[in-house]
Motif scaffolding. Sequence first.
Motif, PDB file in Angstrom:
ATOM      1  N   ALA A   5      -0.752 -16.561   6.095  1.00 56.16           N
ATOM      2  CA  ALA A   5       0.711 -16.433   6.002  1.00 56.16           C
ATOM      3  C   ALA A   5       1.217 -17.198   4.783  1.00 56.16           C
ATOM      4  N   LYS A  60       5.083 -15.042  10.115  1.00 59.93           N
ATOM      5  CA  LYS A  60       4.206 -13.913   9.807  1.00 59.93           C
ATOM      6  C   LYS A  60       4.751 -12.722  10.572  1.00 59.93           C
ATOM      7  N   ALA A  61       5.289 -11.769   9.858  1.00 54.91           N
ATOM      8  CA  ALA A  61       5.906 -10.621  10.523  1.00 54.91           C
ATOM      9  C   ALA A  61       5.591  -9.347   9.783  1.00 54.91           C
ATOM     10  N   SER A  62       5.542  -8.267  10.515  1.00 59.10           N
ATOM     11  CA  SER A  62       5.319  -6.979   9.868  1.00 59.10           C
ATOM     12  C   SER A  62       6.626  -6.374   9.385  1.00 59.10           C
ATOM     13  N   GLU A  63       7.750  -6.905   9.863  1.00 51.98           N
ATOM     14  CA  GLU A  63       9.068  -6.417   9.445  1.00 51.98           C
ATOM     15  C   GLU A  63       9.993  -7.597   9.202  1.00 51.98           C
TER      16      GLU A  63
END
Length: 70
Positions: A5, A60-63
């Motif tokens: 991240a 930490k995100a996908s969006e």
Amino acid sequence: MKISARNLLKGKVTAIKRGAVAASVKVDIGGGNVITSTVTVEAVDDLALSEGSDVTVVIKASEVLLATGD
């Protein structure tokens, strides 16, 4: 420790509100900004978190969503 991240924000725990299973942890990252994270009570205990603890917020995100006042 190494981590993939890249969104790392250093801060200080200002409050912990424990529930039966989850805890809400408020982290002051400076400039009047506070991030709230919900983690398990077990994680709070394992990390020995308390008010005043120095921590790193890892995001930490996908969006990532943005909004305006319109």
